[in-house]
Design an enzyme around this catalytic site. Structure first.
Site, PDB file in Angstrom:
ATOM      1  N   ASP A  21       2.684   4.248   4.030  1.00  0.00           N
ATOM      2  CA  ASP A  21       3.865   5.059   3.702  1.00  0.00           C
ATOM      3  C   ASP A  21       5.142   4.238   3.857  1.00  0.00           C
ATOM      4  OD1 ASP A  21       5.256   7.291   2.944  1.00  0.00           O
ATOM      5  OD2 ASP A  21       4.965   8.391   4.817  1.00  0.00           O
ATOM      6  N   ASN A  69       0.389  13.162  -5.364  1.00  0.00           N
ATOM      7  CA  ASN A  69       1.257  12.113  -5.934  1.00  0.00           C
ATOM      8  C   ASN A  69       1.491  12.259  -7.442  1.00  0.00           C
ATOM      9  OD1 ASN A  69       0.201   9.447  -3.686  1.00  0.00           O
ATOM     10  ND2 ASN A  69       1.957  10.803  -3.565  1.00  0.00           N
TER      11      ASN A  69
HETATM   12  C1  FPP Z   1       3.597   5.565  -0.118  1.00  0.00           C
HETATM   13  O1  FPP Z   1       4.958   5.180  -0.075  1.00  0.00           O
HETATM   14  C2  FPP Z   1       2.768   4.697  -0.979  1.00  0.00           C
HETATM   15  C3  FPP Z   1       2.034   5.096  -2.066  1.00  0.00           C
HETATM   16  C4  FPP Z   1       1.965   6.494  -2.508  1.00  0.00           C
HETATM   17  C5  FPP Z   1       1.271   4.145  -2.895  1.00  0.00           C
HETATM   18  C6  FPP Z   1       0.600   3.001  -2.192  1.00  0.00           C
HETATM   19  C7  FPP Z   1       0.175   1.999  -3.202  1.00  0.00           C
HETATM   20  C8  FPP Z   1       0.238   0.645  -3.065  1.00  0.00           C
HETATM   21  C9  FPP Z   1       0.673  -0.032  -1.818  1.00  0.00           C
HETATM   22  C10 FPP Z   1      -0.097  -0.236  -4.216  1.00  0.00           C
HETATM   23  C11 FPP Z   1      -1.489  -0.376  -4.677  1.00  0.00           C
HETATM   24  C12 FPP Z   1      -2.547  -0.337  -3.669  1.00  0.00           C
HETATM   25  C13 FPP Z   1      -3.786  -0.896  -3.756  1.00  0.00           C
HETATM   26  C14 FPP Z   1      -4.786  -0.465  -2.780  1.00  0.00           C
HETATM   27  C15 FPP Z   1      -4.215  -1.900  -4.751  1.00  0.00           C
HETATM   28  P1  FPP Z   1       6.038   6.207  -0.612  1.00  0.00           P
HETATM   29  O2  FPP Z   1       6.260   5.909  -2.057  1.00  0.00           O
HETATM   30  O3  FPP Z   1       5.599   7.584  -0.296  1.00  0.00           O
HETATM   31  O4  FPP Z   1       7.306   5.825   0.207  1.00  0.00           O
HETATM   32  P2  FPP Z   1       8.482   6.820   0.681  1.00  0.00           P
HETATM   33  O5  FPP Z   1       7.862   7.813   1.602  1.00  0.00           O
HETATM   34  O6  FPP Z   1       9.425   5.889   1.372  1.00  0.00           O
HETATM   35  O7  FPP Z   1       9.080   7.428  -0.537  1.00  0.00           O
END
Ligand code: FPP
Length: 248
Positions: A21, A69
């Site tokens: 996150d 998401n």
């Molecule tokens: C959460 O941060 C992250 C995600 C929903 C996506 C995670 C994906 C990756 C790191 C890339 C691809 C992964 C793999 C396994 C190849 P957020 O966007 O919710 O952050 P925020 O809470 O600050 O808005």
């Protein structure tokens, strides 16, 4: 003493689950679009996978995309799916070199066909690897998992293949998408949020929860070591008293 050598290798969590996150907030801090955060998050995926495999952890599950998401801006969803395809294609060789098997949990058929295809290819190409299993949770939610397991078992009962009386924890666990994977003993969530957010609700029943203030794109090997050291300092009682644990 450095962090890594403080880890007791004989008491490692077998399975570590991670809610990655803070990508969006990290990107904002840098004055960049959210996708910049996801792209940099891939570095952390690599670091954590490598560090866990080097230590001897057997399973790592990463929450890469939740059922919820899909509600994000279309542009971000598309960018995330593209990033997944790119990363899967790019990293398969590295997974093979490191003897790591790829698996996925979630409602995978509903992923865009390119992502689904890249995922199946990755799983197929790494299926004989045995050092560690990397599980990607994609279009995953724990409530979805529990519902699909319930439907599967209800169908089996209706077909008279199963007696409802015989549904116990083992039978139910085996109907979940994590069938054959031991429950996580440690769950890490980054970015200072302290929620489970519909991730592995059944499987996390006894897990130690570790919340790190660090945004995912900045999470490095040392941060994983810190989480494991913290895990190893905790007393895991499984409902017993401290005195009972000393005796056993
Ligand atoms: C959460 O941060 C992250 C995600 C929903 C996506 C995670 C994906 C990756 C790191 C890339 C691809 C992964 C793999 C396994 C190849 P957020 O966007 O919710 O952050 P925020 O809470 O600050 O808005």
């Amino acid at each position: 003493m450095d962090l890594k050598s403080q880890i007791n290798l004989d008491a490692l969590p077998k399975h570590i689950a991670v809610i990655m996150d803070g990508n969006g907030r990290w990107a904002k801090q840098h004055g960049k679009p959210r996708v910049f955060g996801h792209r940099n998050g891939v570095k952390s995926v690599r670091e954590v996978t490598e560090a866990a495999a080097e230590l001897g952890v057997q399973y790592v599950t990463l929450y890469a995309f939740s059922t919820e998401n899909w509600n994000r801006p279309q542009l971000e969803v598309t960018a995330l799916m593209t990033l997944l395809v790119e990363t899967l294609r790019k990293e398969i060789n590295t997974l093979n070199k490191n003897n790591i098997r790829l698996k996925a949990i979630g409602d995978l058929k509903k992923l865009p066909s390119k992502t689904y295809k890249a995922l199946l290819e990755g799983i197929e190409n790494t299926k004989n690897n045995s050092r560690m299993t990397l599980v990607l949770a994609l279009n995953y939610s724990a409530k979805w998992d529990i519902l699909q397991a319930t439907r599967k078992l209800a169908d089996a009962v209706a077909q008279q293949e199963l007696n409802s009386e015989s549904i116990d924890e083992t039978v139910f666990s085996n109907a979940l998408s994590t069938q054959g994977i031991p429950d996580p003993e440690l769950m890490i969530r980054t970015s200072g949020e302290a929620r489970i957010s519909n991730f592995l609700l059944w499987q996390l029943a006894y897990a130690e929860l570790y919340f790190s203030p660090i945004f995912w794109p900045e999470f490095r090997k040392a941060n994983l070591y810190e989480a494991i050291i913290d895990f190893q300092r905790r007393e895991r009682r499984f409902g017993k008293t401290s005195e009972q644990l000393i005796k056993s």
